[in-house]
Design a protein around this motif. Structure first.
Motif, short mmCIF file in Angstrom:
data_model
loop_
_atom_site.label_atom_id
_atom_site.label_comp_id
_atom_site.label_asym_id
_atom_site.label_seq_id
_atom_site.Cartn_x
_atom_site.Cartn_y
_atom_site.Cartn_z
N VAL A 1 0.86 -1.20 0.00
CA VAL A 1 0.00 0.00 0.00
C VAL A 1 0.89 1.24 0.00
O VAL A 1 2.05 1.19 0.38
N ALA A 2 0.31 2.37 -0.43
CA ALA A 2 1.09 3.61 -0.50
C ALA A 2 1.12 4.29 0.87
O ALA A 2 0.08 4.50 1.48
N LEU A 3 2.33 4.59 1.33
CA LEU A 3 2.49 5.31 2.60
C LEU A 3 3.30 6.59 2.30
O LEU A 3 4.15 6.58 1.41
N PRO A 4 3.06 7.66 3.05
CA PRO A 4 3.75 8.92 2.74
C PRO A 4 5.26 8.84 2.96
O PRO A 4 5.73 8.13 3.86
N MET A 5 6.01 9.56 2.13
CA MET A 5 7.48 9.74 2.27
C MET A 5 8.29 8.46 2.03
O MET A 5 9.46 8.41 2.38
N LEU A 6 7.66 7.44 1.48
CA LEU A 6 8.34 6.14 1.37
C LEU A 6 8.37 5.59 -0.05
O LEU A 6 8.47 4.39 -0.23
N SER A 7 8.29 6.48 -1.06
CA SER A 7 8.08 5.95 -2.42
C SER A 7 9.18 4.98 -2.88
O SER A 7 8.87 3.94 -3.45
N VAL A 8 10.44 5.30 -2.61
CA VAL A 8 11.51 4.44 -3.14
C VAL A 8 11.61 3.15 -2.30
O VAL A 8 11.72 2.05 -2.85
N TYR A 9 11.53 3.29 -0.98
CA TYR A 9 11.50 2.09 -0.11
C TYR A 9 10.34 1.18 -0.53
O TYR A 9 10.51 -0.04 -0.67
N SER A 10 9.16 1.79 -0.76
CA SER A 10 7.98 1.01 -1.16
C SER A 10 8.21 0.29 -2.48
O SER A 10 7.83 -0.87 -2.64
N ALA A 11 8.85 1.00 -3.43
CA ALA A 11 9.13 0.38 -4.73
C ALA A 11 10.07 -0.81 -4.54
O ALA A 11 9.88 -1.87 -5.16
N SER A 12 11.06 -0.66 -3.66
CA SER A 12 12.01 -1.77 -3.44
C SER A 12 11.29 -2.97 -2.82
O SER A 12 11.56 -4.12 -3.18
N LYS A 13 10.35 -2.72 -1.90
CA LYS A 13 9.64 -3.82 -1.24
C LYS A 13 8.59 -4.44 -2.17
O LYS A 13 8.35 -5.66 -2.13
N GLY A 14 7.97 -3.60 -3.03
CA GLY A 14 7.05 -4.14 -4.03
C GLY A 14 7.80 -5.09 -4.97
O GLY A 14 7.31 -6.16 -5.34
N ALA A 15 9.03 -4.69 -5.33
CA ALA A 15 9.85 -5.53 -6.21
C ALA A 15 10.23 -6.83 -5.50
O ALA A 15 10.26 -7.91 -6.11
N ILE A 16 10.51 -6.75 -4.21
CA ILE A 16 10.84 -7.96 -3.43
C ILE A 16 9.64 -8.92 -3.43
O ILE A 16 9.81 -10.14 -3.55
N ASN A 17 8.45 -8.37 -3.29
CA ASN A 17 7.25 -9.23 -3.30
C ASN A 17 7.17 -10.00 -4.62
O ASN A 17 6.88 -11.20 -4.64
N GLN A 18 7.43 -9.29 -5.72
CA GLN A 18 7.34 -9.96 -7.03
C GLN A 18 8.49 -10.95 -7.22
O GLN A 18 8.29 -12.04 -7.77
N LEU A 19 9.69 -10.57 -6.74
CA LEU A 19 10.84 -11.49 -6.84
C LEU A 19 10.52 -12.79 -6.09
O LEU A 19 10.87 -13.89 -6.54
N THR A 20 9.86 -12.67 -4.96
CA THR A 20 9.47 -13.85 -4.16
C THR A 20 8.59 -14.77 -5.00
O THR A 20 8.80 -15.99 -5.04
N ARG A 21 7.61 -14.18 -5.70
CA ARG A 21 6.71 -15.00 -6.53
C ARG A 21 7.48 -15.67 -7.67
O ARG A 21 7.30 -16.85 -7.96
N ASN A 22 8.36 -14.90 -8.31
CA ASN A 22 9.10 -15.47 -9.44
C ASN A 22 10.03 -16.59 -9.00
O ASN A 22 10.13 -17.63 -9.68
N LEU A 23 10.70 -16.38 -7.87
CA LEU A 23 11.61 -17.43 -7.37
C LEU A 23 10.83 -18.66 -6.95
O LEU A 23 11.30 -19.79 -7.13
N ALA A 24 9.64 -18.44 -6.38
CA ALA A 24 8.81 -19.59 -6.00
C ALA A 24 8.51 -20.43 -7.24
O ALA A 24 8.57 -21.66 -7.20
N CYS A 25 8.22 -19.76 -8.36
CA CYS A 25 7.92 -20.50 -9.60
C CYS A 25 9.17 -21.19 -10.14
O CYS A 25 9.12 -22.33 -10.57
N GLU A 26 10.31 -20.49 -10.11
CA GLU A 26 11.52 -21.07 -10.71
C GLU A 26 12.18 -22.12 -9.83
O GLU A 26 12.73 -23.09 -10.33
N TRP A 27 12.18 -21.90 -8.52
CA TRP A 27 13.01 -22.73 -7.64
C TRP A 27 12.22 -23.65 -6.71
O TRP A 27 12.76 -24.67 -6.28
N ALA A 28 10.98 -23.28 -6.38
CA ALA A 28 10.30 -24.09 -5.35
C ALA A 28 10.11 -25.52 -5.82
O ALA A 28 10.26 -26.45 -5.03
N LYS A 29 9.82 -25.71 -7.09
CA LYS A 29 9.59 -27.09 -7.56
C LYS A 29 10.91 -27.85 -7.64
O LYS A 29 10.93 -29.05 -7.57
#
Ligand SMILES: NC(=O)c1ccc[n+]([C@@H]2O[C@H](COP(=O)([O-])OP(=O)(O)OC[C@H]3O[C@@H](n4cnc5c(N)ncnc54)[C@H](OP(=O)(O)O)[C@@H]3O)[C@@H](O)[C@H]2O)c1
Length: 182
Positions: free
Chosen positions: A154-182
């Motif tokens: 979610v969007a929180l004030p004064m945190l745009s770049v931190y938020s972008a980094s954590k949003g990217a981490i969330n997506q990286l988690t999904r991609n790694l789950a697909c590539e590596w979990a199996k």
């Protein structure tokens, strides 16, 4: 050992927790070590790191560690080298915990702020996963935990770049789950 202890034991497991000297990382180290895992951790402050390691030793936990600035590629490579030696090339759990937060209005972010945050919060966990991949595979039971943030959802004030980094981490988690979990 009772069946409850057996079910929840991490005896024989190895874990790397980045940024274990304070906050959430400290609690994760204590929890994993308390369940019997051998834990390796790191931070940039040698004095604080040594104090924590002594504290853990006093509690009977098996925790070792070394100084590492996770924003440095050389330091990340050295860290994984030390983990390889400490755990005989086998890592069961990688916890990407350490991160940097800088509060700024969007227009006030400098290129240096942006690089610092993205390097610490996205590039470093990304690269550690790559470096740790052979160790995770060698353990026969590898797990990766990314510590994200509500700011990645979610969007929180004064945190745009931190938020972008954590949003990217969330997506990286999904991609790694697909590539590596199996
Ligand atoms: N606290 C919260 O309210 C909150 C909320 C949502 C998400 N999170 C997430 O939870 C995680 C932990 O946050 P926290 O609040 O517990 O952090 P913290 O109290 O600031 O502790 C951060 C830990 O990481 C280490 N660290 C930071 N940068 C590092 C670097 N470049 N290289 C090596 N070690 C480094 C710190 O040690 P040194 O500084 O000595 O290196 C310290 O041990 C982060 O991923 C954060 O984004 C926290």
């Amino acid at each position: 050992m009772g069946c409850r202890e057996q079910r929840w034991s991490l005896k024989g497991m190895t874990a790397l927790v980045t940024g274990g000297t304070r906050g959430i990382g400290f609690a994760i180290v204590e929890e994993l070590a308390g369940f019997g895992a051998r834990v390796y951790t790191c931070s940039r402050n040698e004095k604080e790191l040594n104090e924590r390691i002594k504290e853990w030793e006093g509690k009977g936990f098996s925790v070792s560690g070394s100084v590492c600035d996770l924003s440095s590629q050389d330091d990340r490579e050295k860290l994984i080298g030390s983990v390889t030696s400490a755990f005989d090339g086998k890592l069961n759990i990688l916890v990407n915990n350490a991160a940097t937060v800088t509060l700024r209005k969007f227009v006030d972010y400098t290129p240096e702020d942006y690089s610092l945050i993205m390097n610490a919060n996205l590039h470093s966990p990304f690269h550690l996963c790559q470096l740790a991949h052979p160790l995770l595979k060698a353990s026969g039971n590898g797990n990766i935990v990314f510590i994200s943030s509500v700011a990645g959802l979610v969007a929180l004030p004064m945190l745009s770049v931190y938020s972008a980094s954590k949003g990217a981490i969330n997506q990286l988690t999904r991609n790694l789950a697909c590539e590596w979990a199996k």
